[in-house]
Design a protein around this motif. Structure first.
Motif, short mmCIF file in Angstrom:
data_model
loop_
_atom_site.label_atom_id
_atom_site.label_comp_id
_atom_site.label_asym_id
_atom_site.label_seq_id
_atom_site.Cartn_x
_atom_site.Cartn_y
_atom_site.Cartn_z
N ARG A 300 0.82 -1.21 0.00
CA ARG A 300 0.00 0.00 0.00
C ARG A 300 0.86 1.26 0.00
O ARG A 300 0.66 2.16 -0.80
CB ARG A 300 -0.95 -0.03 1.22
CG ARG A 300 -1.58 1.30 1.58
CD ARG A 300 -2.49 1.84 0.47
NE ARG A 300 -2.96 3.18 0.80
CZ ARG A 300 -2.31 4.30 0.49
NH1 ARG A 300 -1.16 4.25 -0.17
NH2 ARG A 300 -2.81 5.47 0.84
N HIS A 355 -7.37 6.56 1.34
CA HIS A 355 -7.82 6.36 2.72
C HIS A 355 -9.35 6.34 2.75
O HIS A 355 -9.98 7.36 3.06
CB HIS A 355 -7.25 7.47 3.59
CG HIS A 355 -5.81 7.80 3.27
ND1 HIS A 355 -4.78 6.97 3.63
CD2 HIS A 355 -5.23 8.84 2.61
CE1 HIS A 355 -3.62 7.50 3.22
NE2 HIS A 355 -3.88 8.63 2.59
N ASN A 360 -10.96 9.89 1.50
CA ASN A 360 -9.87 10.53 0.74
C ASN A 360 -9.37 9.61 -0.37
O ASN A 360 -8.77 8.58 -0.12
CB ASN A 360 -8.77 10.87 1.74
CG ASN A 360 -7.52 11.51 1.13
OD1 ASN A 360 -6.52 11.68 1.84
ND2 ASN A 360 -7.52 11.87 -0.12
N HIS A 362 -6.95 9.06 -3.70
CA HIS A 362 -5.80 9.51 -4.48
C HIS A 362 -6.00 9.07 -5.91
O HIS A 362 -5.90 7.88 -6.21
CB HIS A 362 -4.50 8.95 -3.91
CG HIS A 362 -4.17 9.49 -2.55
ND1 HIS A 362 -4.10 10.83 -2.29
CD2 HIS A 362 -3.91 8.87 -1.37
CE1 HIS A 362 -3.79 11.02 -1.03
NE2 HIS A 362 -3.69 9.84 -0.44
N GLU A 396 -5.41 16.13 1.82
CA GLU A 396 -4.34 16.04 2.83
C GLU A 396 -2.99 16.56 2.35
O GLU A 396 -2.09 16.74 3.16
CB GLU A 396 -4.20 14.61 3.35
CG GLU A 396 -3.86 13.59 2.26
CD GLU A 396 -3.49 12.21 2.78
OE1 GLU A 396 -3.62 11.96 3.99
OE2 GLU A 396 -3.05 11.38 1.96
N HIS A 397 -2.79 16.79 1.06
CA HIS A 397 -1.46 17.20 0.59
C HIS A 397 -1.27 18.71 0.59
O HIS A 397 -0.14 19.18 0.50
CB HIS A 397 -1.19 16.67 -0.82
CG HIS A 397 -1.09 15.17 -0.88
ND1 HIS A 397 -1.17 14.45 -2.03
CD2 HIS A 397 -0.94 14.25 0.12
CE1 HIS A 397 -1.05 13.16 -1.78
NE2 HIS A 397 -0.93 13.01 -0.48
ZN ZN Z 1 -2.56 9.66 1.31
#
Ligand code: ZN
Ligand code: FAD
Ligand code: 2HG
Length: 441
Positions: A300, A355, A360, A362, A396-397
Protein backbone atom coordinates in the motif's frame (compact mmCIF):
# COMPACT_ATOMS: atom_id res chain seq x y z
CA UNK A 1 8.08 13.96 -8.79
CA UNK A 2 10.32 15.88 -11.18
CA UNK A 3 7.48 18.32 -11.70
CA UNK A 4 8.54 21.44 -9.82
CA UNK A 5 11.83 23.25 -10.36
CA UNK A 6 13.06 26.31 -8.51
CA UNK A 7 15.69 28.88 -9.33
CA UNK A 8 17.09 29.47 -5.85
CA UNK A 9 20.77 30.21 -5.44
CA UNK A 10 20.91 30.01 -1.65
CA UNK A 11 20.01 27.45 0.99
CA UNK A 12 20.44 28.15 4.71
CA UNK A 13 20.35 25.44 7.35
CA UNK A 14 19.96 27.07 10.78
CA UNK A 15 20.48 25.06 13.96
CA UNK A 16 18.31 26.97 16.44
CA UNK A 17 15.11 29.01 16.56
CA UNK A 18 17.25 32.07 17.34
CA UNK A 19 19.22 31.56 14.12
CA UNK A 20 15.97 31.17 12.18
CA UNK A 21 14.74 34.38 13.77
CA UNK A 22 17.86 36.30 12.68
CA UNK A 23 17.63 35.00 9.11
CA UNK A 24 13.93 35.86 8.84
CA UNK A 25 14.47 39.34 10.31
CA UNK A 26 17.25 39.96 7.80
CA UNK A 27 15.01 38.81 4.93
CA UNK A 28 12.06 40.85 6.20
CA UNK A 29 14.15 44.04 6.26
CA UNK A 30 15.37 43.40 2.70
CA UNK A 31 12.09 41.95 1.40
CA UNK A 32 13.70 38.66 0.44
CA UNK A 33 11.27 35.78 -0.13
CA UNK A 34 11.75 32.64 1.99
CA UNK A 35 10.69 29.06 1.27
CA UNK A 36 10.64 26.95 4.44
CA UNK A 37 11.69 23.44 3.49
CA UNK A 38 11.44 20.18 5.41
CA UNK A 39 12.07 16.79 3.85
CA UNK A 40 10.90 18.01 0.43
CA UNK A 41 8.45 15.10 0.10
CA UNK A 42 5.37 17.28 -0.39
CA UNK A 43 3.34 16.62 -3.52
CA UNK A 44 2.10 20.07 -4.48
CA UNK A 45 5.35 21.99 -4.95
CA UNK A 46 5.07 23.86 -1.63
CA UNK A 47 8.72 23.44 -0.66
CA UNK A 48 10.11 24.49 -4.05
CA UNK A 49 10.76 28.17 -4.78
CA UNK A 50 8.87 29.79 -7.62
CA UNK A 51 11.49 32.48 -8.26
CA UNK A 52 14.84 32.91 -6.54
CA UNK A 53 13.60 32.85 -2.94
CA UNK A 54 15.94 31.82 -0.15
CA UNK A 55 15.47 28.21 0.92
CA UNK A 56 15.34 27.85 4.69
CA UNK A 57 15.87 24.15 5.28
CA UNK A 58 15.11 22.81 8.76
CA UNK A 59 17.24 19.66 8.38
CA UNK A 60 19.85 20.76 10.91
CA UNK A 61 17.26 21.28 13.65
CA UNK A 62 16.79 17.63 14.49
CA UNK A 63 16.94 17.25 18.26
CA UNK A 64 14.30 15.80 20.55
CA UNK A 65 13.88 18.43 23.26
CA UNK A 66 11.94 16.32 25.77
CA UNK A 67 9.71 13.29 26.14
CA UNK A 68 7.48 12.51 29.08
CA UNK A 69 6.87 8.74 29.18
CA UNK A 70 3.87 9.15 31.48
CA UNK A 71 1.86 11.65 29.47
CA UNK A 72 3.43 10.64 26.13
CA UNK A 73 4.10 14.30 25.29
CA UNK A 74 7.00 14.78 22.91
CA UNK A 75 8.69 18.10 22.20
CA UNK A 76 10.94 18.06 19.17
CA UNK A 77 12.75 20.37 16.78
CA UNK A 78 10.78 20.85 13.56
CA UNK A 79 13.50 19.20 11.47
CA UNK A 80 13.24 15.79 13.16
CA UNK A 81 12.49 13.11 10.59
CA UNK A 82 9.21 11.30 11.27
CA UNK A 83 10.84 7.85 11.23
CA UNK A 84 13.47 8.91 13.79
CA UNK A 85 10.73 10.17 16.10
CA UNK A 86 8.93 6.84 15.68
CA UNK A 87 12.18 5.09 16.64
CA UNK A 88 12.71 7.49 19.56
CA UNK A 89 9.34 6.89 21.23
CA UNK A 90 9.14 3.13 20.46
CA UNK A 91 11.30 1.96 23.43
CA UNK A 92 8.96 3.97 25.68
CA UNK A 93 6.03 2.00 24.22
CA UNK A 94 4.61 4.95 22.35
CA UNK A 95 3.94 5.59 18.68
CA UNK A 96 3.63 8.74 16.60
CA UNK A 97 -0.01 9.72 15.96
CA UNK A 98 0.68 9.80 12.21
CA UNK A 99 2.31 7.47 9.72
CA UNK A 100 2.88 7.88 6.01
CA UNK A 101 4.90 6.44 3.16
CA UNK A 102 7.35 9.35 3.17
CA UNK A 103 8.27 8.79 6.85
CA UNK A 104 11.96 8.13 6.09
CA UNK A 105 12.43 11.68 4.74
CA UNK A 106 9.57 13.95 5.82
CA UNK A 107 10.02 16.09 8.93
CA UNK A 108 7.61 16.72 11.75
CA UNK A 109 7.62 20.46 10.91
CA UNK A 110 6.67 19.61 7.32
CA UNK A 111 3.99 17.23 8.54
CA UNK A 112 2.46 19.91 10.74
CA UNK A 113 2.79 22.53 8.00
CA UNK A 114 0.88 20.34 5.53
CA UNK A 115 -1.44 18.95 8.22
CA UNK A 116 -0.49 15.55 6.82
CA UNK A 117 -3.15 12.86 7.22
CA UNK A 118 -1.78 9.46 6.31
CA UNK A 119 -2.49 5.92 7.38
CA UNK A 120 -3.42 6.39 11.05
CA UNK A 121 -5.83 9.30 10.84
CA UNK A 122 -8.83 6.96 11.05
CA UNK A 123 -7.67 5.95 14.53
CA UNK A 124 -5.82 8.93 15.98
CA UNK A 125 -7.43 11.88 14.23
CA UNK A 126 -5.70 14.82 12.55
CA UNK A 127 -2.74 16.89 13.71
CA UNK A 128 -5.18 19.64 14.66
CA UNK A 129 -5.92 17.40 17.64
CA UNK A 130 -2.52 15.80 18.35
CA UNK A 131 -0.41 18.97 18.23
CA UNK A 132 -0.44 20.59 21.67
CA UNK A 133 1.88 23.48 20.98
CA UNK A 134 4.20 25.09 18.47
CA UNK A 135 7.19 27.37 18.38
CA UNK A 136 7.02 29.56 15.28
CA UNK A 137 9.24 32.27 13.85
CA UNK A 138 6.87 34.88 12.46
CA UNK A 139 7.55 36.71 9.17
CA UNK A 140 9.13 39.69 10.99
CA UNK A 141 11.51 37.42 12.91
CA UNK A 142 9.63 37.41 16.23
CA UNK A 143 9.61 34.04 17.99
CA UNK A 144 6.08 33.00 19.00
CA UNK A 145 6.58 30.53 21.83
CA UNK A 146 3.46 28.44 22.27
CA UNK A 147 5.27 25.21 22.99
CA UNK A 148 2.81 24.22 25.70
CA UNK A 149 2.29 20.68 26.93
CA UNK A 150 -1.21 21.31 28.24
CA UNK A 151 -4.01 19.03 27.12
CA UNK A 152 -6.56 21.63 28.11
CA UNK A 153 -6.05 25.34 27.53
CA UNK A 154 -9.06 27.47 26.65
CA UNK A 155 -7.41 30.84 27.03
CA UNK A 156 -8.80 32.59 24.01
CA UNK A 157 -7.82 32.18 20.36
CA UNK A 158 -5.86 29.02 19.62
CA UNK A 159 -3.20 30.62 17.39
CA UNK A 160 -1.23 27.44 16.77
CA UNK A 161 -4.10 26.03 14.71
CA UNK A 162 -3.41 28.69 12.07
CA UNK A 163 0.07 27.30 11.38
CA UNK A 164 -1.14 23.69 11.10
CA UNK A 165 -1.65 23.30 7.35
CA UNK A 166 -0.45 26.83 6.50
CA UNK A 167 2.33 25.34 4.32
CA UNK A 168 4.91 27.83 5.52
CA UNK A 169 2.97 30.89 4.39
CA UNK A 170 2.49 32.40 7.87
CA UNK A 171 5.80 31.60 9.55
CA UNK A 172 8.50 28.98 10.10
CA UNK A 173 7.70 26.22 12.58
CA UNK A 174 10.82 25.51 14.64
CA UNK A 175 9.45 23.32 17.45
CA UNK A 176 6.50 20.99 17.91
CA UNK A 177 4.86 19.61 21.03
CA UNK A 178 2.59 16.66 20.41
CA UNK A 179 0.74 13.90 22.11
CA UNK A 180 1.96 10.41 21.22
CA UNK A 181 -0.42 7.50 21.84
CA UNK A 182 0.66 4.35 23.72
CA UNK A 183 1.81 1.54 21.42
CA UNK A 184 -0.89 -1.00 20.74
CA UNK A 185 -0.08 -4.34 22.37
CA UNK A 186 -0.93 -6.15 19.16
CA UNK A 187 -1.20 -5.15 15.52
CA UNK A 188 -2.50 -7.30 12.69
CA UNK A 189 -3.36 -6.72 9.09
CA UNK A 190 -5.21 -8.48 6.34
CA UNK A 191 -5.56 -7.84 2.63
CA UNK A 192 -8.98 -8.48 1.12
CA UNK A 193 -9.58 -9.02 -2.60
CA UNK A 194 -13.03 -7.82 -3.72
CA UNK A 195 -14.91 -8.95 -6.83
CA UNK A 196 -16.47 -5.52 -7.28
CA UNK A 197 -16.04 -1.96 -6.05
CA UNK A 198 -19.74 -2.03 -5.07
CA UNK A 199 -18.70 -4.23 -2.15
CA UNK A 200 -16.40 -1.63 -0.58
CA UNK A 201 -19.12 0.30 1.24
CA UNK A 202 -20.94 -2.72 2.72
CA UNK A 203 -17.52 -4.14 3.59
CA UNK A 204 -16.55 -0.97 5.46
CA UNK A 205 -19.81 -1.12 7.39
CA UNK A 206 -19.32 -4.78 8.33
CA UNK A 207 -15.66 -4.28 9.24
CA UNK A 208 -16.50 -1.33 11.50
CA UNK A 209 -19.26 -3.27 13.19
CA UNK A 210 -17.23 -6.43 13.78
CA UNK A 211 -13.83 -4.95 14.62
CA UNK A 212 -15.13 -1.83 16.38
CA UNK A 213 -12.48 -0.45 18.76
CA UNK A 214 -9.54 -2.39 17.27
CA UNK A 215 -9.94 -1.13 13.68
CA UNK A 216 -7.00 1.19 12.93
CA UNK A 217 -6.83 1.46 9.12
CA UNK A 218 -9.04 0.76 6.13
CA UNK A 219 -7.17 1.48 2.91
CA UNK A 220 -8.39 1.09 -0.66
CA UNK A 221 -6.31 -0.03 -3.67
CA UNK A 222 -7.84 -0.44 -7.12
CA UNK A 223 -6.69 -3.22 -9.41
CA UNK A 224 -4.41 -1.08 -11.58
CA UNK A 225 -2.73 0.47 -8.52
CA UNK A 226 -2.24 -3.02 -7.06
CA UNK A 227 -0.75 -4.36 -10.31
CA UNK A 228 1.65 -1.40 -10.52
CA UNK A 229 2.79 -1.89 -6.91
CA UNK A 230 3.48 -5.58 -7.57
CA UNK A 231 5.15 -4.85 -10.92
CA UNK A 232 7.58 -2.45 -9.27
CA UNK A 233 8.40 -4.76 -6.36
CA UNK A 234 6.52 -3.05 -3.55
CA UNK A 235 5.66 -5.58 -0.86
CA UNK A 236 4.38 -9.08 -1.37
CA UNK A 237 1.41 -9.62 -3.66
CA UNK A 238 -1.15 -12.41 -3.37
CA UNK A 239 -0.98 -15.55 -5.51
CA UNK A 240 -2.30 -15.15 -9.05
CA UNK A 241 -5.17 -17.58 -8.48
CA UNK A 242 -6.22 -15.65 -5.35
CA UNK A 243 -6.68 -12.39 -7.22
CA UNK A 244 -8.37 -13.71 -10.34
CA UNK A 245 -11.40 -11.53 -10.98
CA UNK A 246 -10.57 -9.08 -8.17
CA UNK A 247 -11.57 -5.53 -9.10
CA UNK A 248 -10.01 -3.93 -6.04
CA UNK A 249 -8.41 -4.55 -2.66
CA UNK A 250 -8.79 -3.31 0.88
CA UNK A 251 -6.06 -3.39 3.51
CA UNK A 252 -7.44 -3.58 7.03
CA UNK A 253 -5.28 -3.06 10.11
CA UNK A 254 -6.19 -3.73 13.71
CA UNK A 255 -4.43 -2.34 16.77
CA UNK A 256 -5.59 -3.60 20.09
CA UNK A 257 -4.81 -4.73 23.58
CA UNK A 258 -4.64 -8.54 23.34
CA UNK A 259 -3.30 -10.55 20.42
CA UNK A 260 -5.52 -13.64 20.85
CA UNK A 261 -8.62 -11.49 21.22
CA UNK A 262 -7.78 -9.42 18.11
CA UNK A 263 -6.86 -12.46 16.01
CA UNK A 264 -10.11 -14.10 17.00
CA UNK A 265 -12.03 -11.01 15.91
CA UNK A 266 -10.20 -10.91 12.57
CA UNK A 267 -10.76 -14.62 11.94
CA UNK A 268 -14.45 -14.25 12.79
CA UNK A 269 -14.63 -11.32 10.38
CA UNK A 270 -13.01 -13.32 7.57
CA UNK A 271 -15.42 -16.17 8.18
CA UNK A 272 -18.43 -13.83 8.01
CA UNK A 273 -17.11 -12.26 4.80
CA UNK A 274 -16.38 -15.55 3.07
CA UNK A 275 -19.37 -17.58 4.11
CA UNK A 276 -22.27 -15.17 3.72
CA UNK A 277 -24.78 -15.94 0.91
CA UNK A 278 -23.20 -13.36 -1.36
CA UNK A 279 -19.59 -13.12 -0.13
CA UNK A 280 -18.26 -9.57 -0.08
CA UNK A 281 -14.72 -10.75 -0.79
CA UNK A 282 -13.03 -13.31 -3.03
CA UNK A 283 -10.29 -13.96 -0.57
CA UNK A 284 -8.52 -12.52 2.44
CA UNK A 285 -4.93 -13.07 3.46
CA UNK A 286 -3.99 -12.47 7.08
CA UNK A 287 -0.37 -11.61 7.86
CA UNK A 288 1.18 -14.36 9.96
CA UNK A 289 4.31 -12.65 11.27
CA UNK A 290 5.94 -9.19 11.48
CA UNK A 291 7.63 -9.62 8.08
CA UNK A 292 4.31 -10.36 6.38
CA UNK A 293 2.68 -7.50 8.29
CA UNK A 294 5.30 -5.07 6.92
CA UNK A 295 5.10 -6.57 3.46
CA UNK A 296 1.34 -5.99 3.24
CA UNK A 297 1.83 -2.40 4.32
CA UNK A 298 4.68 -2.00 1.81
CA UNK A 299 2.27 -2.89 -0.96
CA UNK A 300 0.00 0.00 0.00
CA UNK A 301 2.68 2.51 1.01
CA UNK A 302 4.73 1.69 -2.09
CA UNK A 303 2.11 2.74 -4.65
CA UNK A 304 3.55 6.27 -4.88
CA UNK A 305 7.03 4.91 -5.57
CA UNK A 306 5.68 2.39 -8.07
CA UNK A 307 3.84 5.17 -9.88
CA UNK A 308 7.06 7.25 -10.02
CA UNK A 309 8.92 4.30 -11.54
CA UNK A 310 6.16 3.84 -14.12
CA UNK A 311 6.11 7.44 -15.35
CA UNK A 312 5.15 11.01 -14.47
CA UNK A 313 2.12 11.36 -12.23
CA UNK A 314 -0.64 13.95 -12.26
CA UNK A 315 -1.83 13.68 -8.68
CA UNK A 316 -5.27 14.60 -7.44
CA UNK A 317 -5.68 14.18 -3.70
CA UNK A 318 -9.39 14.67 -3.22
CA UNK A 319 -12.18 14.23 -0.70
CA UNK A 320 -15.32 12.89 -2.34
CA UNK A 321 -18.15 10.70 -1.05
CA UNK A 322 -16.94 7.16 -0.65
CA UNK A 323 -19.61 5.82 -2.95
CA UNK A 324 -18.18 7.86 -5.86
CA UNK A 325 -14.54 6.70 -5.67
CA UNK A 326 -14.86 4.32 -8.60
CA UNK A 327 -17.00 6.66 -10.69
CA UNK A 328 -14.48 9.47 -10.31
CA UNK A 329 -11.66 7.21 -11.55
CA UNK A 330 -13.78 5.77 -14.39
CA UNK A 331 -15.12 9.17 -15.49
CA UNK A 332 -11.58 10.58 -15.60
CA UNK A 333 -10.35 7.61 -17.64
CA UNK A 334 -13.25 7.92 -20.10
CA UNK A 335 -12.72 11.67 -20.36
CA UNK A 336 -9.08 11.12 -21.33
CA UNK A 337 -10.15 8.44 -23.81
CA UNK A 338 -12.67 10.81 -25.39
CA UNK A 339 -9.87 13.36 -25.84
CA UNK A 340 -7.76 10.72 -27.59
CA UNK A 341 -5.15 10.82 -24.84
CA UNK A 342 -5.47 7.40 -23.19
CA UNK A 343 -2.80 4.93 -24.35
CA UNK A 344 -2.23 7.17 -27.36
CA UNK A 345 -0.58 10.41 -26.40
CA UNK A 346 1.38 9.25 -23.43
CA UNK A 347 -1.27 8.56 -20.76
CA UNK A 348 -0.59 5.06 -19.46
CA UNK A 349 -2.89 4.52 -16.48
CA UNK A 350 -5.60 6.13 -14.40
CA UNK A 351 -5.56 4.71 -10.89
CA UNK A 352 -7.35 5.19 -7.59
CA UNK A 353 -6.26 4.33 -4.07
CA UNK A 354 -6.37 5.96 -0.70
CA UNK A 355 -7.82 6.36 2.72
CA UNK A 356 -11.38 5.07 2.32
CA UNK A 357 -11.97 5.37 6.02
CA UNK A 358 -11.42 9.13 5.72
CA UNK A 359 -13.22 9.67 2.38
CA UNK A 360 -9.87 10.53 0.74
CA UNK A 361 -9.21 9.27 -2.78
CA UNK A 362 -5.80 9.51 -4.48
CA UNK A 363 -6.51 9.76 -8.18
CA UNK A 364 -3.26 9.43 -10.15
CA UNK A 365 -2.93 9.78 -13.89
CA UNK A 366 0.33 8.19 -14.98
CA UNK A 367 1.86 9.41 -18.23
CA UNK A 368 5.16 9.35 -20.11
CA UNK A 369 5.71 13.05 -19.44
CA UNK A 370 4.14 16.20 -18.07
CA UNK A 371 2.50 17.95 -21.04
CA UNK A 372 0.21 20.93 -21.29
CA UNK A 373 -2.23 18.92 -23.38
CA UNK A 374 -2.75 16.30 -20.65
CA UNK A 375 -2.86 18.93 -17.92
CA UNK A 376 -5.48 20.95 -19.82
CA UNK A 377 -7.56 17.83 -20.29
CA UNK A 378 -7.44 17.10 -16.56
CA UNK A 379 -7.95 20.61 -15.21
CA UNK A 380 -10.38 22.10 -14.48
CA UNK A 381 -12.29 18.90 -15.41
CA UNK A 382 -11.34 17.06 -12.20
CA UNK A 383 -11.83 20.10 -9.97
CA UNK A 384 -15.31 20.64 -11.40
CA UNK A 385 -16.08 16.97 -10.81
CA UNK A 386 -14.95 17.31 -7.18
CA UNK A 387 -16.99 20.51 -6.73
CA UNK A 388 -20.06 18.74 -8.13
CA UNK A 389 -19.75 16.31 -5.20
CA UNK A 390 -19.14 19.19 -2.76
CA UNK A 391 -15.73 17.63 -2.12
CA UNK A 392 -12.28 19.04 -1.44
CA UNK A 393 -9.62 19.63 -4.10
CA UNK A 394 -6.99 18.89 -1.46
CA UNK A 395 -7.78 16.33 1.21
CA UNK A 396 -4.34 16.04 2.83
CA UNK A 397 -1.46 17.20 0.59
CA UNK A 398 -2.23 20.92 0.69
CA UNK A 399 -2.47 23.60 -1.99
CA UNK A 400 1.20 24.48 -2.51
CA UNK A 401 1.96 25.94 -5.92
CA UNK A 402 -0.17 23.38 -7.73
CA UNK A 403 -3.67 24.31 -6.67
CA UNK A 404 -3.73 28.03 -5.84
CA UNK A 405 -5.94 28.61 -8.89
CA UNK A 406 -8.26 25.80 -7.80
CA UNK A 407 -8.83 26.91 -4.20
CA UNK A 408 -12.20 28.44 -5.11
CA UNK A 409 -13.61 25.03 -6.02
CA UNK A 410 -13.56 24.12 -2.33
CA UNK A 411 -13.55 27.46 -0.48
CA UNK A 412 -16.12 30.22 -0.68
CA UNK A 413 -15.23 33.77 -1.71
CA UNK A 414 -15.70 34.91 1.87
CA UNK A 415 -13.32 32.22 3.17
CA UNK A 416 -10.65 33.16 0.64
CA UNK A 417 -11.08 36.85 1.48
CA UNK A 418 -10.44 36.12 5.17
CA UNK A 419 -7.49 33.87 4.34
CA UNK A 420 -6.00 36.81 2.42
CA UNK A 421 -6.62 39.16 5.36
CA UNK A 422 -4.84 36.75 7.70
CA UNK A 423 -1.91 36.43 5.32
CA UNK A 424 -1.66 40.24 5.10
CA UNK A 425 -1.80 40.52 8.89
CA UNK A 426 0.98 38.01 9.55
CA UNK A 427 3.09 38.69 6.48
CA UNK A 428 2.42 42.22 5.17
CA UNK A 429 5.50 42.13 2.89
CA UNK A 430 4.56 38.73 1.41
CA UNK A 431 8.00 37.19 2.02
CA UNK A 432 6.86 33.89 3.52
CA UNK A 433 6.56 31.18 0.84
CA UNK A 434 5.22 33.57 -1.82
CA UNK A 435 2.77 32.16 -4.38
CA UNK A 436 1.83 29.16 -2.25
CA UNK A 437 -1.70 28.48 -0.95
CA UNK A 438 -2.83 31.95 -2.15
CA UNK A 439 -1.98 33.31 -5.58
CA UNK A 440 0.54 36.17 -5.65
CA UNK A 441 -1.29 39.46 -5.09
ZN1 ZN B 1 -2.56 9.66 1.31
P1 FAD C 1 8.17 19.61 2.59
O1 FAD C 1 7.77 18.84 1.40
O2 FAD C 1 9.59 20.01 2.69
O3 FAD C 1 7.25 20.91 2.71
C1 FAD C 1 5.86 20.83 2.59
C2 FAD C 1 5.27 22.22 2.87
O4 FAD C 1 5.45 22.58 4.23
C3 FAD C 1 5.90 23.34 2.06
O5 FAD C 1 4.93 24.30 1.77
C4 FAD C 1 6.94 23.92 3.01
O6 FAD C 1 7.20 25.28 2.72
C5 FAD C 1 6.27 23.75 4.35
N1 FAD C 1 7.19 23.50 5.46
C6 FAD C 1 8.03 22.45 5.63
N2 FAD C 1 8.65 22.54 6.82
C7 FAD C 1 8.19 23.67 7.41
C8 FAD C 1 8.44 24.31 8.65
N3 FAD C 1 9.29 23.81 9.54
N4 FAD C 1 7.79 25.47 8.92
C9 FAD C 1 6.93 26.02 8.04
N5 FAD C 1 6.65 25.44 6.85
C10 FAD C 1 7.27 24.29 6.55
N6 FAD C 1 0.88 13.16 2.87
C11 FAD C 1 -0.20 12.84 3.57
O7 FAD C 1 -0.89 13.74 4.07
N7 FAD C 1 -0.57 11.54 3.75
C12 FAD C 1 0.14 10.52 3.25
O8 FAD C 1 -0.23 9.36 3.40
C13 FAD C 1 1.31 10.83 2.51
N8 FAD C 1 2.07 9.85 2.01
C14 FAD C 1 3.18 10.16 1.31
C15 FAD C 1 3.93 9.12 0.81
C16 FAD C 1 5.08 9.37 0.09
C17 FAD C 1 5.88 8.22 -0.45
C18 FAD C 1 5.49 10.71 -0.12
C19 FAD C 1 6.74 11.02 -0.88
C20 FAD C 1 4.73 11.78 0.37
C21 FAD C 1 3.56 11.51 1.09
N9 FAD C 1 2.75 12.53 1.61
C22 FAD C 1 1.66 12.20 2.33
C23 FAD C 1 3.01 13.96 1.32
C24 FAD C 1 3.22 14.79 2.58
O9 FAD C 1 2.78 16.08 2.46
C25 FAD C 1 4.63 14.88 3.02
O10 FAD C 1 5.18 13.64 3.01
C26 FAD C 1 4.92 15.54 4.40
O11 FAD C 1 3.89 15.88 5.28
C27 FAD C 1 5.66 16.80 4.09
O12 FAD C 1 6.73 16.90 4.96
P2 FAD C 1 8.14 17.43 4.46
O13 FAD C 1 8.99 17.58 5.67
O14 FAD C 1 8.70 16.62 3.37
O15 FAD C 1 7.74 18.87 3.93
C1 2HG D 1 -0.57 8.01 0.13
O1 2HG D 1 -1.63 7.93 0.74
C2 2HG D 1 0.02 9.36 -0.12
O2 2HG D 1 0.07 7.00 -0.21
C3 2HG D 1 0.50 9.59 -1.53
O3 2HG D 1 -0.82 10.38 0.31
C4 2HG D 1 -0.59 9.68 -2.55
O4 2HG D 1 0.96 9.42 -4.35
C5 2HG D 1 -0.15 9.82 -4.01
O5 2HG D 1 -0.95 10.28 -4.81
Amino acid sequence: MGKYHGKATTVVKPKTAEEVSKIVKHCCERRIGIVPQGGNTGMVGGSVPIGNELILNLGSMSKVRSFDPVSGILIADAGCILQSLMDYVAPHNHIMPLDLGGKGSCQIGGNVSTNAGGLRLLRYGSLHGSVLGLEVVLPDGTILDQLTTLRKDNTGYDLKQLFIGAEGTLGVITGVSLLTPPSPQASNNVILALPSFDNVLPLFKTVKQQLSEILSAFEFIDRTAYDLAVKHGQGRGLHDDEIKGAECFVLVETSGGRREHDEQKLNDLLETLLTSDEPLINTGVLSQNPAQFSSLWALREGITEAVSKEGKAYKYDISVPLSTFKDVVDITREHLRSKGLLHEKGVKHVIGFGHVGDGNLHLNVVADAYTLEIQNALEPFIYELVASHKGSVSAEHGIGAMKTHALHYSKSGVSIEWMKKLKQLFDPHGIMNPGKVLEMP
